[in-house]
Motif scaffolding. Structure first.
Motif, short mmCIF file in Angstrom:
data_model
loop_
_atom_site.label_atom_id
_atom_site.label_comp_id
_atom_site.label_asym_id
_atom_site.label_seq_id
_atom_site.Cartn_x
_atom_site.Cartn_y
_atom_site.Cartn_z
N THR A 384 0.83 -1.21 0.00
CA THR A 384 0.00 0.00 0.00
C THR A 384 0.87 1.27 0.00
OG1 THR A 384 -0.20 -0.17 2.42
CG2 THR A 384 -1.99 -1.10 1.10
N VAL A 385 1.48 1.59 1.13
CA VAL A 385 2.20 2.84 1.28
C VAL A 385 3.71 2.60 1.22
CG1 VAL A 385 2.62 4.84 2.77
CG2 VAL A 385 0.36 3.76 2.73
N ASP A 386 4.40 3.30 0.29
CA ASP A 386 5.87 3.22 0.21
C ASP A 386 6.33 1.77 0.21
OD1 ASP A 386 5.67 5.98 0.48
OD2 ASP A 386 6.19 5.97 2.60
N PHE A 387 5.64 0.90 -0.52
CA PHE A 387 5.88 -0.53 -0.30
C PHE A 387 7.10 -1.09 -1.02
CE2 PHE A 387 2.63 -0.37 -3.64
CZ PHE A 387 3.00 -1.36 -4.55
N ILE A 388 7.81 -0.25 -1.77
CA ILE A 388 9.17 -0.57 -2.20
C ILE A 388 10.02 0.63 -1.79
CG2 ILE A 388 10.68 -1.12 -4.14
CD1 ILE A 388 8.22 -2.12 -5.65
N PHE A 389 10.89 0.47 -0.79
CA PHE A 389 11.60 1.62 -0.24
C PHE A 389 12.99 1.23 0.20
CE2 PHE A 389 10.41 -0.48 3.55
CZ PHE A 389 11.04 0.10 4.65
N GLY A 390 13.84 2.24 0.42
CA GLY A 390 15.21 2.00 0.85
C GLY A 390 16.18 2.85 0.06
N ASN A 391 17.47 2.55 0.22
CA ASN A 391 18.51 3.33 -0.45
C ASN A 391 19.52 2.42 -1.16
OD1 ASN A 391 20.10 5.47 -1.32
ND2 ASN A 391 21.03 5.87 0.66
N ALA A 392 19.01 1.40 -1.82
CA ALA A 392 19.85 0.50 -2.60
C ALA A 392 19.94 0.99 -4.04
CB ALA A 392 19.28 -0.91 -2.57
N ALA A 393 20.89 0.41 -4.78
CA ALA A 393 20.89 0.47 -6.24
C ALA A 393 20.24 -0.82 -6.68
CB ALA A 393 22.30 0.60 -6.78
N ALA A 394 18.98 -0.76 -7.08
CA ALA A 394 18.21 -1.96 -7.36
C ALA A 394 17.54 -1.87 -8.72
CB ALA A 394 17.15 -2.19 -6.28
N VAL A 395 17.59 -2.97 -9.45
CA VAL A 395 16.91 -3.07 -10.74
C VAL A 395 15.82 -4.13 -10.62
CG1 VAL A 395 17.11 -3.60 -13.19
CG2 VAL A 395 18.94 -2.33 -12.04
N PHE A 396 14.62 -3.77 -11.06
CA PHE A 396 13.47 -4.67 -11.08
C PHE A 396 13.12 -4.94 -12.54
CE2 PHE A 396 13.43 -2.23 -7.23
CZ PHE A 396 13.02 -3.09 -6.24
N GLN A 397 13.21 -6.18 -12.96
CA GLN A 397 12.97 -6.52 -14.36
C GLN A 397 11.82 -7.52 -14.47
OE1 GLN A 397 16.41 -7.28 -17.00
NE2 GLN A 397 15.42 -9.22 -17.52
N ASP A 398 10.85 -7.21 -15.34
CA ASP A 398 9.72 -8.11 -15.61
C ASP A 398 8.94 -8.44 -14.34
OD1 ASP A 398 10.64 -8.21 -18.27
OD2 ASP A 398 11.90 -9.95 -17.85
N CYS A 399 8.82 -7.48 -13.44
CA CYS A 399 8.09 -7.70 -12.19
C CYS A 399 6.65 -7.20 -12.29
CB CYS A 399 8.80 -7.00 -11.03
SG CYS A 399 10.42 -7.69 -10.62
N VAL A 400 5.78 -7.79 -11.48
CA VAL A 400 4.39 -7.34 -11.35
C VAL A 400 4.25 -6.67 -9.99
CG1 VAL A 400 1.98 -8.04 -11.24
CG2 VAL A 400 3.53 -9.17 -12.85
N ILE A 401 3.82 -5.41 -10.01
CA ILE A 401 3.77 -4.60 -8.80
C ILE A 401 2.32 -4.17 -8.59
CG2 ILE A 401 4.60 -2.47 -7.72
CD1 ILE A 401 7.07 -2.82 -9.70
N LEU A 402 1.74 -4.56 -7.46
CA LEU A 402 0.31 -4.41 -7.24
C LEU A 402 0.00 -3.65 -5.96
CD1 LEU A 402 -0.78 -8.05 -8.20
CD2 LEU A 402 -0.89 -6.01 -9.64
#
Length: 546
Positions: A384-402
């Motif tokens: 719901t709120v800020d549900f992907i967060f932090g201070n990484a260098a991150a790559v999300f590929q072919d993901c489903v985000i709901l």
């Protein structure tokens, strides 16, 4: 200091005779001035040049003809030495906090974070002379992250002079670490010419990187690497009912992994629901979780910040600190619910980590992508709120985000944000990049949204920290995404320093015409900076899938 040649035997004037004893002192003064000049040039690259010059001018082993590498290593050493002092001060806070559980927990968490910082800084001296600047920048950036985390925990329990003095010292420490960090991109960009060194710049300054200017068509939007196809046989098995050589809990299997392992330690987690809190310590490297599939192998917990003495960092159902962690085929969830506020399902501080076909379920703060370099492929992330967060260098590929329903006073209006990136310093090479992902609501959320779109508002992100960076590349954005795309954190905080970008967004929420003025459409000529190869150096460390 001795003269390099004998004195001439010719008669000396009285003036010459009086100056001869001063030659060693004058020579030392000359070298000191030369060294200070070099230091001042290098310190122009930092955000806090005064503290930079002051700390390096008194560094005992810095030669007069110091090289850029000498200066960088000296700056690292200054940070490391001051960190020892800070750690000692935090331990004093802990000792003085008996009977105060909140301050005790904050001090213990602070000590934990400072330990991570110390370990990351300790590795830098080995890689800078080898030219591995991207590794060094990642690790010093993480050290700064942990120092900031220590400060952030103490500010909520500040009420004594000891805590206040410790926090003040931590601020000076973060400045020193930032100075060391800033020198790395300057060296990478300008080399040995310290006269050209300048503070780190970001895309918001119009700087896209000197080695990543290729267009997306040249880089490719899909990366073939990820979870390895040639894993060794499992070295540990976890079964819900135990027996047949199985561990009963995931944690027991993790504990069986060797410290500082150089080979992958595969843990097969059989289908079932495992109600436990799992921690993979810093020493447990190359640990691999292999489940029977999303929704079949489930690790579940319900820790949340509403519990006494629990910080967001510690709410994670699964928390990973060991490098090169990998996982595939499982679900990790936090069931605390939408009204429990921060409740993390998965938290990662694992450098060079890969998660593929993993499901993360929660509400607020589902996925804590805390620090270092991480890759997520074909994952499912819900919250719901800020549900992907932090201070990484991150790559999300072919993901489903709901987005999930919050259903907490919906009649008063609710705002959901997919991301909240937390970069605090422009020298940190961190950010979130989404390649070819789908962003929408669950079926239940979409139904609620269609009943009253004005109440159920969802944005791609908001700036948790001053230099927040998030980019969506070729993603399909569903109808639940607001036309503005992005929203504020508080007032105009970070709006002039963040970088929020999109490239070729599609779907009903992908129309760029209504976006906020402080977001950007990434130029095609520069979109290659966000490839897996450039952003997290994935081609150098990630296995290539079959």
């Amino acid at each position: 200091m001795q003269l390099l040649s004998p004195l001439p035997q010719s008669p000396q004037s009285p003036l010459m005779a009086s100056l001869l004893p001063m030659i060693p002192l004058l020579s030392l003064l000359f070298h000191t001035v030369a060294s200070t000049s070099v230091i001042e040039q290098a310190c122009k690259a930092t955000r806090f040049p005064d503290s930079c010059v002051s700390s390096l001018a008194h560094f005992p082993s810095l030669p007069a003809n110091a090289t850029p590498t000498d200066l960088i290593l000296a700056a690292m050493s200054v940070s490391a030495q001051n960190q020892k002092t800070a750690l000692s001060m935090v331990r004093d806070v802990l000792e003085a906090s008996a009977g105060n559980p909140n301050r005790t927990n904050a001090a213990e968490s602070c000590i934990e974070h400072m330990g991570y910082s110390e370990r990351r800084l300790a590795r830098v001296a080995d890689v800078v002379p080898l030219g591995r600047i991207k590794d060094a920048r990642t690790w010093v950036g993480a050290a700064l992250l942990y120092q900031d985390g220590c400060f952030g925990g103490l500010k909520y329990v500040n009420g004594t002079k000891l805590v206040d003095d410790t926090m003040s010292f931590l601020v000076s420490l973060t400045h020193l670490t930032s100075n060391a960090l800033s020198m790395l991109p300057a060296y990478e960009r300008f080399g040995n010419d310290t006269s050209a060194w300048a503070p780190p710049q970001t895309e918001r300054d119009g700087y896209w990187g000197d080695d990543a200017a290729a267009g997306w068509s040249d880089q490719g939007s899909s990366f073939s690497g990820g979870f390895p196809s040639d894993l060794p046989p499992p070295k540990a098995k976890v079964c819900k009912d135990g027996g047949d050589g199985c561990y009963r809990t995931v944690q027991e299997a993790v504990n069986a992994a060797p410290d500082n392992g150089t080979e992958r330690f595969v843990i097969y987690i059989k289908e079932g629901v495992y109600k436990e809190t799992v921690r993979i310590p810093f020493e447990k490297t190359n640990v691999v979780f292999l489940g029977d599939g999303m929704g079949k192998t489930i690790i579940t917990g319900s820790l949340n910040v509403g519990m006494v003495g629990i910080s967001t960092f510690n709410t994670a159902t699964v928390g990973v600190d060991g490098d090169r962690f990998m996982a595939k085929g499982l679900t990790i969830e936090n069931t605390a619910g939408p009204d429990a506020h921060q409740a993390v399902a998965f938290r990662s501080d694992s450098d060079l980590s890969v998660l593929e076909e993993v499901e993360f379920l929660g509400h607020q703060d589902t996925l804590y992508v805390h620090g270092l370099r991480q890759f997520y492929k074909s994952c499912r992330i819900a919250g719901t709120v800020d549900f992907i967060f932090g201070n990484a260098a991150a790559v999300f590929q072919d993901c489903v985000i709901l987005v999930q329903p919050r259903q907490v006073n919906p009649e008063k209006g609710e705002t959901n944000t997919v991301t909240a990136h937390g970069r605090t310093d422009p020298g940190q090479a961190t950010g979130f990049v989404f390649h070819n992902c789908t962003v929408n609501g669950t079926a239940e959320y979409i139904a609620l949204y269609r009943q009253n779109p004005k109440v159920h508002q969802t944005y791609l992100g908001r700036p948790w920290k001053e230099y927040s960076r998030t980019v969506f590349i070729g993603c399909n954005l569903g109808e639940v995404i607001r036309p503005e795309g992005w929203t504020i954190w508080s007032g105009d905080f970070a709006l002039k320093t963040l970088f929020y970008g999109e490239f070729e967004s599609t779907g009903p929420g992908g129309n760029a015409t209504g976006r906020v003025a402080w977001s950007n459409q990434v130029p095609a000529a520069h979109v290659g900076i966000y490839s897996v190869r450039n952003f997290i150096q994935g081609d150098q460390w990630m296995p290539v899938s079959a």
